[in-house]
Design a protein around this motif. Structure first.
Motif: not given
Length: 333
Positions: A126, A136-137, A139-141, A143, A167, A301, A315
Motif C-alpha cells: 500500500i 481505498a487501496a 480495501a481493493a486488496s 483479500d 482490510a 504487480w 489475491r
C-alpha cells in the motif's frame, strides 16, 4: 566459444504511482543483463536504487567494464564475484544462473537440490498517500493475507489505522523506509500493539539504528537498508529480529542465499524482498521466498504489463513463472 555480455536499460510503466517516504516513481527503471554462450543465453534483471547511489547509467557502466573483462577471456563467474554488491552484480549473477541452467540442462532446482518454489503468499504494498487513499487501496486488496504499509513521519498513526480498518483480515507489515525517529517509533508502540502488525521494517536511518539495540517493541523489527550482504547480518543482530534479503542489495542470488543462511544461523527471521521490477527479477528471488518467514515479492504487480510467462499475483498469492522463464533449460515462454 567465448561468453559475451551485453546490457540494456528499460523503463516499465506502473499502473499507479509508487510512493515511499523518500519519493515517488511512475516507472520501474531496470537494467537487463544478457550473457551468451553460442546459441544459449541467460538473462538477469536489476533495479538500480538511488538510495545506494545507483542509476541505470552507472549500472550499465559497471556491466560494460565487466563485459570487457569477459571479452579478454576472464571467467564470467570470476568477473561477477569481483564486482561490489549491488544492482550490477545482481543482474550479472542472475544471468549466469540462468545461462548455467541452460548450458548444463539442469534447472536451478536440481543444482540447489530443492523442489522448485511453488505458490507463496506475498505482501501487497500500500503506497504512501493520504489516509483515505491508502484505505481505498487496502480495501481493493483486502483479500490479500498480508499488506505492506508504506509510511512516513507525517501522521503515520492515522494512515496505519485507516489501512487496518479497510482490510480487517490482513496482517500488516509497516515500512517507514528509514523515515522515523526513535520518538516516532516508540510513540506508535501502543497502536502497533493493538493492530495485527507482524513486523516494522527499517524504522530508523541505517546510520542511526544503534538506538534499536535492546529496545523492547511489540512487533519484531526488520533490517532492510541496514543489511546488504551476509557480512552485515552479524553486525545488526542485536538491533533487529528479522532480515530482509533483496537480491539487488546482496548482489545476486549467490550472495542472497549466503545472507539467508547467515540470518538463520544467528536465529533471525527471514524476509524475501524486492524492488519494483518485472518477473525477471522476481524469479530468482523466489528461492529466498521459499525459505522465508515473510515474502514481499509483489514488484510485477505494480506494472501495467509484465514479461510474457512471468509471475502472477492473485489475491495475495504469488504464482511462479511458466517453465523455461528463468533458471530452467526448457523453452522460454
Amino acid at each position: 566459444m567465448a561468453e559475451l555480455l551485453t546490457a540494456r536499460a528499460e523503463r516499465l510503466p506502473l499502473k499507479a504511482p509508487f510512493r515511499i517516504s523518500r519519493g515517488v516513481k511512475t516507472h520501474a527503471e531496470v537494467v537487463v543483463a544478457e550473457i551468451r554462450d553460442g546459441d544459449l543465453f541467460g538473462l538477469g534483471e536489476c533495479a538500480p536504487y538511488a538510495r545506494y547511489g545507483e542509476t541505470p547509467d552507472s549500472v550499465l557502466s559497471v556491466l560494460a567494464g565487466a563485459a570487457q573483462g569477459i571479452a579478454r577471456g576472464e571467467s564470467a563467474r570470476a568477473v561477477a564475484q569481483a564486482l561490489p554488491a549491488g544492482a550490477a552484480r545482481n543482474a550479472l549473477d542472475c544471468a549466469l544462473w540462468d545461462l548455467e541452467a541452460r548450458r548444463s540442462g539442469q534447472a536451478v532446482a536440481a543444482r540447489l537440490g530443492h523442489p522448485a518454489p511453488g505458490p507463496m503468499a506475498t505482501a501487497v504494498t500500500i503506497s504512501l498517500d493520504a489516509p483515505d487513499a491508502m484505505a481505498a487501496a487496502a480495501a481493493a486488496s483486502a483479500d490479500a493475507p498480508r499488506l505492506k504499509v508504506k509510511l512516513g513521519a507525517d501522521d503515520p498513526g492515522a494512515r496505519l489505522s485507516a489501512v487496518a480498518r479497510a482490510a480487517p483480515g490482513a496482517r500488516l507489515i509497516v515500512d517507514p523506509n528509514e523515515g522515523w525517529t526513535v520518538d516516532v517509533l516508540t510513540g506508535l508502540a501502543d497502536l502497533i500493539a493493538r493492530l495485527p502488525v507482524v513486523m516494522v521494517e527499517q524504522p530508523l536511518p541505517a546510520d542511526a539504528d544503534a538506538a534499536l539495540a535492546g529496545l523492547g517493541y511489540p512487533a519484531p523489527l526488520c533490517a532492510d537498508e541496514s543489511a546488504h550482504t551476509a557480512a552485515d547480518v552479524g553486525r545488526i543482530a542485536d538491533r533487529y529480529q528479522v532480515v530482509n534479503v533483496k537480491l539487488d542489495k546482496a548482489g545476486g542470488l549467490t550472495e542472497a542465499l549466503a545472507m539467508a543462511a547467515e540470518a538463520r544461523r544467528l536465529g533471525l527471521g527471514l524476509m524475501a524482498g524486492c524492488m519494483v521490477s518485472s518477473s525477471l527479477a522476481i524469479a530468482p528471488a523466489l528461492w529466498i521466498g521459499a525459505g522465508a518467514d515473510a515474502v514481499d515479492l509483489d514488484g510485477p504487480w505494480w506494472l501495467t504489463r509484465d514479461r510474457p510467462g512471468g509471475c502472477r499475483v492473485v489475491r495475495g498469492v504469488l504464482h511462479p513463472p511458466q517453465p523455461g522463464f528463468w533458471g530452467d533449460p526448457g523453452s522460454r515462454p
